[in-house]
Motif scaffolding. Structure first.
Motif, PDB file in Angstrom:
ATOM      1  N   GLU A   1     105.632   0.067  11.099  1.00 50.09           N
ATOM      2  CA  GLU A   1     104.855   0.669  10.386  1.00 50.09           C
ATOM      3  C   GLU A   1     104.554  -0.063   9.107  1.00 50.09           C
ATOM      4  N   THR A   2     103.355  -0.064   8.602  1.00 52.64           N
ATOM      5  CA  THR A   2     102.984  -0.610   7.100  1.00 52.64           C
ATOM      6  C   THR A   2     103.037   0.351   6.069  1.00 52.64           C
ATOM      7  N   VAL A   3     103.645   0.391   4.983  1.00 49.55           N
ATOM      8  CA  VAL A   3     103.736   1.273   3.811  1.00 49.55           C
ATOM      9  C   VAL A   3     102.485   0.786   2.963  1.00 49.55           C
ATOM     10  N   ARG A   4     101.413   1.580   2.819  1.00 51.41           N
ATOM     11  CA  ARG A   4     100.207   1.207   2.250  1.00 51.41           C
ATOM     12  C   ARG A   4     100.263   1.250   0.844  1.00 51.41           C
ATOM     13  N   VAL A   5     100.755   0.166   0.338  1.00 46.39           N
ATOM     14  CA  VAL A   5     100.673   0.214  -1.432  1.00 46.39           C
ATOM     15  C   VAL A   5      99.894  -0.977  -1.857  1.00 46.39           C
ATOM     16  N   GLY A   6      98.887  -0.882  -2.582  1.00 42.85           N
ATOM     17  CA  GLY A   6      98.085  -2.157  -3.075  1.00 42.85           C
ATOM     18  C   GLY A   6      98.137  -2.288  -4.499  1.00 42.85           C
ATOM     19  N   GLY A   7      97.377  -1.536  -5.149  1.00 36.84           N
ATOM     20  CA  GLY A   7      97.361  -1.911  -6.639  1.00 36.84           C
ATOM     21  C   GLY A   7      97.313  -3.136  -7.264  1.00 36.84           C
ATOM     22  N   MET A   8      97.042  -3.446  -8.445  1.00 39.60           N
ATOM     23  CA  MET A   8      96.779  -4.635  -9.024  1.00 39.60           C
ATOM     24  C   MET A   8      97.924  -5.175  -9.740  1.00 39.60           C
ATOM     25  N   PRO A   9      97.509  -6.632  -9.948  1.00 44.43           N
ATOM     26  CA  PRO A   9      98.770  -7.248 -10.492  1.00 44.43           C
ATOM     27  C   PRO A   9      99.179  -6.893 -11.849  1.00 44.43           C
ATOM     28  N   VAL A  10     100.404  -7.017 -12.085  1.00 44.33           N
ATOM     29  CA  VAL A  10     100.972  -6.431 -13.254  1.00 44.33           C
ATOM     30  C   VAL A  10     101.020  -7.448 -14.362  1.00 44.33           C
ATOM     31  N   GLY A  11     100.586  -7.005 -15.642  1.00 42.68           N
ATOM     32  CA  GLY A  11     100.222  -7.806 -16.570  1.00 42.68           C
ATOM     33  C   GLY A  11      99.064  -8.591 -16.808  1.00 42.68           C
ATOM     34  N   ALA A  12      97.839  -8.421 -16.054  1.00 42.57           N
ATOM     35  CA  ALA A  12      96.725  -8.969 -15.965  1.00 42.57           C
ATOM     36  C   ALA A  12      95.635  -8.164 -16.918  1.00 42.57           C
ATOM     37  N   LEU A  13      95.689  -6.914 -16.765  1.00 39.26           N
ATOM     38  CA  LEU A  13      94.747  -6.066 -17.154  1.00 39.26           C
ATOM     39  C   LEU A  13      95.257  -4.861 -17.964  1.00 39.26           C
ATOM     40  N   THR A  14      94.838  -4.624 -19.200  1.00 40.02           N
ATOM     41  CA  THR A  14      95.180  -3.287 -19.825  1.00 40.02           C
ATOM     42  C   THR A  14      94.902  -2.198 -19.200  1.00 40.02           C
ATOM     43  N   ASP A  15      94.040  -1.967 -18.124  1.00 40.86           N
ATOM     44  CA  ASP A  15      93.916  -0.768 -17.492  1.00 40.86           C
ATOM     45  C   ASP A  15      93.942  -0.933 -15.979  1.00 40.86           C
ATOM     46  N   ALA A  16      95.172  -1.677 -15.498  1.00 38.32           N
ATOM     47  CA  ALA A  16      95.292  -1.955 -14.263  1.00 38.32           C
ATOM     48  C   ALA A  16      95.723  -0.851 -13.847  1.00 38.32           C
ATOM     49  N   ARG A  17      95.586  -0.475 -12.294  1.00 40.49           N
ATOM     50  CA  ARG A  17      96.005   0.909 -11.620  1.00 40.49           C
ATOM     51  C   ARG A  17      96.814   0.428 -10.590  1.00 40.49           C
ATOM     52  N   PHE A  18      98.016   1.299 -10.259  1.00 41.01           N
ATOM     53  CA  PHE A  18      98.936   0.998  -9.450  1.00 41.01           C
ATOM     54  C   PHE A  18      99.072   2.136  -8.429  1.00 41.01           C
ATOM     55  N   VAL A  19      99.437   1.890  -7.353  1.00 43.90           N
ATOM     56  CA  VAL A  19      99.318   2.831  -6.274  1.00 43.90           C
ATOM     57  C   VAL A  19     100.924   3.212  -5.568  1.00 43.90           C
ATOM     58  N   ASP A  20     101.326   4.206  -5.306  1.00 46.28           N
ATOM     59  CA  ASP A  20     102.675   4.592  -4.517  1.00 46.28           C
ATOM     60  C   ASP A  20     102.420   5.317  -3.200  1.00 46.28           C
ATOM     61  N   ALA A  21     103.576   5.265  -2.531  1.00 48.72           N
ATOM     62  CA  ALA A  21     103.699   5.985  -1.417  1.00 48.72           C
ATOM     63  C   ALA A  21     105.116   6.317  -1.091  1.00 48.72           C
ATOM     64  N   GLU A  22     105.461   7.175  -0.361  1.00 56.91           N
ATOM     65  CA  GLU A  22     106.866   7.633   0.082  1.00 56.91           C
ATOM     66  C   GLU A  22     106.864   7.406   1.677  1.00 56.91           C
ATOM     67  N   VAL A  23     108.044   7.157   1.929  1.00 56.46           N
ATOM     68  CA  VAL A  23     108.538   6.991   3.228  1.00 56.46           C
ATOM     69  C   VAL A  23     110.049   7.207   3.501  1.00 56.46           C
ATOM     70  N   ARG A  24     110.216   7.804   4.635  1.00 53.51           N
ATOM     71  CA  ARG A  24     111.701   8.139   4.960  1.00 53.51           C
ATOM     72  C   ARG A  24     112.370   7.073   6.034  1.00 53.51           C
ATOM     73  N   LEU A  25     113.607   6.726   5.758  1.00 55.22           N
ATOM     74  CA  LEU A  25     114.027   6.019   6.472  1.00 55.22           C
ATOM     75  C   LEU A  25     115.164   6.738   7.391  1.00 55.22           C
ATOM     76  N   ALA A  26     115.230   6.977   8.616  1.00 52.57           N
ATOM     77  CA  ALA A  26     116.215   7.373   9.372  1.00 52.57           C
ATOM     78  C   ALA A  26     117.574   6.373   9.552  1.00 52.57           C
ATOM     79  N   PRO A  27     118.648   6.997   9.938  1.00 49.64           N
ATOM     80  CA  PRO A  27     119.796   5.978  10.010  1.00 49.64           C
ATOM     81  C   PRO A  27     119.047   5.056  11.365  1.00 49.64           C
TER      82      PRO A  27
END
Length: 224
Positions: free
Chosen positions: A126-152
């Motif tokens: 599976e792909t964890v879909r997080v993209g967002g924008m590079p850090v330190g490039a733009l003052t109004d950069a937007r970031f994306v998060d997602a949650e995933v559960r890992l079973a044993p």
């Protein structure tokens, strides 16, 4: 939880570069970081040091990944030479929390970085879909998060684009690519994290067959 990392610097004799990974313990589990700063060599290594030092400090006041990316973005842009150097980084941050029964809950935030992969113990990638924008490039950069559960038995692989963009193969020009990476991870499902890291690095090295390459970094997390 079990962790393993792997690293190859571009121009391996120097052993320095712009890719990095880090792990910080927290009360609930841990905070994982994997990034790729712009540039190569000494200049990239200097920015890498700045990013890692900033994370060391900022995590003391904020451990939520997306919010931490926002603080780091401000810190990099507030540096005295930020405008002149115009340097930035792509970054993944993951907050790992243990769950009853041996599983892990991972909140992943992305700042313009390749999406991590999850290999399930029962099969499937599976792909964890997080993209967002590079850090330190733009003052109004937007970031994306997602949650995933890992079973044993499940694995999460974070990597830098030096893996997928490694050029080699029969023509010496084809990229290793995400499809080959997914196949490598799928065929290594069930391996301990350190063994999976070594397997992927070996396959990339074979693909390169001595060709020059970009910095490469990987971090593998397993539940149980």
């Amino acid at each position: 939880m079990t962790l393993a990392g792997g690293y190859r610097a571009a121009g391996d004799s120097l052993r320095i570069g712009g890719d990095f990974y880090d792990v910080f313990p927290t009360g609930e589990g841990g905070l994982l970081a994997l990034g790729d700063v712009c540039g190569k060599g000494v200049g990239a290594a200097v920015l890498t040091g700045r990013v890692r030092q900033s994370l060391q400090t900022l995590r003391l006041v904020e451990q939520r990944p997306r919010e931490l990316l926002e603080l780091l973005n401000r810190a990099l842009l507030d540096a005295p030479d930020a405008a002149r150097r115009a340097q930035f980084t792509t970054l993944l941050l993951g907050a790992v929390r243990r769950e009853p029964g041996g599983g892990l809950r991972v909140r992943v935030a992305g700042g313009g970085h390749p999406a991590p992969l999850v290999a399930r113990a029962g099969g499937g990638i599976e792909t964890v879909r997080v993209g967002g924008m590079p850090v330190g490039a733009l003052t109004d950069a937007r970031f994306v998060d997602a949650e995933v559960r890992l079973a044993p038995g499940d694995l999460l692989l974070a990597y830098t684009d030096g893996v997928t963009e490694a050029r080699g193969g029969p023509t010496e020009l084809a990229m290793f690519g995400e499809d080959r990476l997914r196949q490598a991870v799928a065929s290594g499902a069930g391996l301990p994290p350190a063994a999976l890291v070594e397997r992927v690095l070996q396959l990339v090295d074979e693909w390169l067959d001595g060709q020059p390459h970009d910095d490469i970094a990987m971090l593998v997390l397993a539940a149980g």
